[in-house]
Motif scaffolding. Structure first.
Motif, PDB file in Angstrom:
ATOM      1  N   GLU A 284      39.721  36.629  22.965  1.00 58.34           N
ATOM      2  CA  GLU A 284      38.568  37.472  22.623  1.00 58.34           C
ATOM      3  C   GLU A 284      37.257  36.700  22.777  1.00 58.34           C
ATOM      4  N   ASN A 288      34.169  37.484  25.637  1.00 55.82           N
ATOM      5  CA  ASN A 288      32.742  37.650  25.323  1.00 55.82           C
ATOM      6  C   ASN A 288      31.895  36.672  26.140  1.00 55.82           C
ATOM      7  N   GLY A 403      36.813  42.440  18.892  1.00 51.53           N
ATOM      8  CA  GLY A 403      37.071  41.040  19.230  1.00 51.53           C
ATOM      9  C   GLY A 403      36.569  40.058  18.178  1.00 51.53           C
TER      10      GLY A 403
HETATM   11 MG    MG Z   1      34.703  41.149  22.826  1.00 53.13          MG
END
Ligand code: MG
Ligand code: ADP
Length: 441
Positions: A284, A288, A403
């Motif tokens: 996660e 990002n 996330g």
């Molecule tokens: Mg994310």
């Protein structure tokens, strides 16, 4: 290549599935429901007072040490029974607490078909455990059947996250965002532990001598640092490389490019942790970082991952902390640094809310608004589109808005944490702290 724990062989277990009868809840968009609460006096085949009695019992906080204690190899039959009974002492109480929490939601929310599905899953799982309440597991036949119940439990709850996400998005007019976050945070944190307890027993069962005929296989050698699903010699750098390959793949599919990633610091550090948890968190965080890097046109700037393990304190290292005989170490901190432009001051206060996202997949929404870290994004609607478009699974680069909050929940489960430091206009540093139980020699 990461050595997979025995859980991954779960699919070879015959899954014993007892279907719950279909429910006919009215949807929120349809006619108002004329039904009364379906389990006023009975939860499916479970009585209210059984649930109330179990839910009144305190939850036992879970430590890695507890899970390891029951599974030091070589695993005897007695140890396997002890693991099963330990599992049984925890799970019914945990499931009953979740059932109570779901029942405490406003009725219109629990009437949503997705939330109702989750409720029904919990009732089903608790009903499969109740027959074991009155007896201890002390023979192999019971233990095998109990492991099948555990496999069913893991499978029944495997799709919880996109289901709950969709349910709460559909109900967002009827419940405040604060109440949703509180419920989801408690629910998903509890789920991490419940799932882990079940998976640990399944993994111990699969690795135990009575079930593999006592024959040592090459896999046994590979998995020698595992106790069930816990790796006592986990190398964070190895997990990072594995997640990089996966995230790089989906990034390239989405954008046609992928940033590079460098690992520095103590890349040979080892610790005791649950590899699947670490894989979830790192995946996660890398998603990002990759997304921000590519969307800000900085894919030439490598993402820098630094691993820091504090120096060993000799007295602490020599002192065995408990019956696991693993010395206590403070753990490892991992910093993920990207040059993706950082997070705008308007977005920053929302990043820890479930379902908040600035991601909008133009394939699904046709808006083309990616937020780019600056726009603020229409979090809820985009998240709903992401669930519809990508199935809410882990193979989309972003969009569910889970996330960061769920990654932090995983990290905090065993005493770690996630902190985000945004340098708006430049990039983002994310600090992932992991507390280790100890390290293998
Ligand atoms: Mg994310
Ligand atoms: P999602 O990725 O599905 O949007 P997350 O919970 O992972 O959900 O992140 C929430 C939001 O936080 C993202 O939509 C993004 O706006 C912001 N964010 C998170 N990490 C970064 C980062 N490294 N750089 C820029 N923005 C970020």
């Amino acid at each position: 290549m990461i050595t997979r724990p025995a859980t991954f062989r779960l699919r070879f277990l015959k899954v014993w599935r007892q279907k719950t009868p279909p429910r006919t809840y009215a949807t929120l968009t349809g006619e108002p429901s004329t039904q009364t609460w379906p389990h006023q006096s009975q939860f499916g085949n479970i009585h209210d007072d059984q649930v109330a009695r179990l839910a009144a019992k305190p939850l036992h906080p879970l430590a890695l040490a507890d899970l390891i204690r029951h599974g030091r190899p070589p695993l005897s039959t007695e140890a396997l029974f002890s693991s099963a009974n330990f599992t049984l002492s925890l799970l019914p109480i945990r499931l009953a607490h979740r059932i109570q929490a779901l029942r405490n939601l406003p009725f219109i929310v629990v009437s949503n078909p997705h939330i109702a599905q989750i409720y029904s899953n919990y009732v089903h799982s608790l009903s499969t455990l109740l027959p074991y309440q009155e007896r201890r597991i002390s023979n192999l036949e019971d233990e095998i059947q109990f492991t099948e119940v555990m496999a069913d439990l893991v499978q029944t709850h495997s799709n919880t996250i996109p289901t709950l996400a969709r349910g709460f998005l559909e109900c967002r007019r009827y419940i405040s965002p604060g109440d949703v976050t509180r419920f989801l945070d408690e629910h998903l944190r509890a789920r991490i532990g419940t799932r882990l307890i079940a998976e640990q027993h399944i993994a111990l069962h699969l690795s135990s001598k009575p079930h593999n005929g006592g024959v040592s296989t090459p896999q046994d050698h590979d998995q020698s640092s595992y106790t069930g699903v816990i790796d006592t010699a986990l190398r964070p750098a190895e997990i990072i490389r594995h997640c990089e390959a996966f995230v790089g793949e989906i990034c390239e599919l989405k954008y046609g490019v992928r940033p590079t990633l460098v690992i520095n610091g103590q890349s040979d550090a080892r610790m005791t942790h649950v590899p699947t948890h670490l894989e979830y968190i790192i995946t996660e965080l890398l998603k990002n970082a990759f997304r921000a890097t590519v969307e800000s046109g900085k894919e030439r700037e490598p993402i820098e991952v630094t691993i820091a393990a504090p120096p060993e304190v000799p007295e602490a290292a020599s002192r065995a902390t408990d019956s696991t005989h693993l010395p206590s170490i403070p753990g490892v901190t991992i910093r993920i640094r990207d040059r993706g432009g950082g997070i705008s001051p308007e977005v920053l206060p929302h990043i820890w809310a479930y379902s908040f996202t600035t991601f909008a997949d133009e394939d699904v929404t046709a808006t083309g608004n990616n937020g780019g870290g600056g726009g603020g994004g229409n979090g809820n609607v985009d998240a709903l589109n992401a669930i519809s478009g990508a199935g809410g699974d882990s193979s989309s680069l972003a969009g569910l808005g889970y996330g960061l909050p769920l990654g932090r929940a995983y990290a905090e489960h065993f005493g770690g944490g996630v902190q985000v430091q945004s340098l708006w206009g430049w990039g983002t540093d994310v600090y992932l702290k992991l507390r280790g139980l100890g390290k293998s020699g």
